[in-house]
Design a protein around this motif. Sequence first.
Motif: not given
Length: 275
Positions: A133-149, A164-175
Amino acid sequence: MLLLLLLQVLASCLWLGHGEVVTSLISTCPQFFFQKTPPNAALTPQNPAWICQRYGNKYYFATLYDKSRRIPVYSAYLYQPGHGKRCQRWMVEPQLVGPQYPKTMETESYVLHELKVSKQELQSSQAVLRDYEHLEGFHRGHLNPCSHNYDSSSCNSTFTLTNIVPQNAKLNQGAWKRYEMTIMKSKTQGCAETYVVVGSVPGSNFFGNRVNNPSHIWSGACCKTTSNTIRAWGVIAENTKNAVQELSLGELEDKLTDHYGRGNVYLFHSSCPRQ
């Protein structure tokens, strides 16, 4: 013992998620590794937990979890993209608190109120939702993503904080998302079976002195093609930048060898090409 057995049965009926903490991934859920060969011990942290992730009495992927840093080292799975709907009911792993608890992923509420685990016990054993909660600039980043299932059950099985790991939000939603959704689709053209290992390199910082902030996110894949050949590849991304570097499998393993510093890293069976 009878009470515990009844509780396990009831939990299986009420909740579909199951995550079994095991002594060896290869003995319990080897099907998620090419030629039944998991990554070597160079990735194993000082305080590990091996989890065969099960949902609806079926195994869907495997995870090596770092109990001290409260993040997964890697999750391994078969790439089978589909159109499953997300339930997004986040789970924790009772067995990381102690082996006396049911082999089932459960909501925090269930663990605290039904299993009578204290907040301190739960939070000491693993990451909890409050950590994200309230991790500014980070998302809950899946290692095994839902989209690969491939369906809703396999998708839902990925919504465990042990994946799940803390993943940079721009990276998670971008590259990184572009790699998961577009580049991965292109690279797997002609593949009959694709085995994937996605992981995180521990960083030097922690959120709230609890959950490690990885320095890098990485992914390796090895596939058997429809023409009975084998090909492999890898990618890595700094967790501060919106960029993904495409690599050969050998180049990725070399980078991980340097980053982890525990000897040569091998992600797949030797038959997977490194160049």
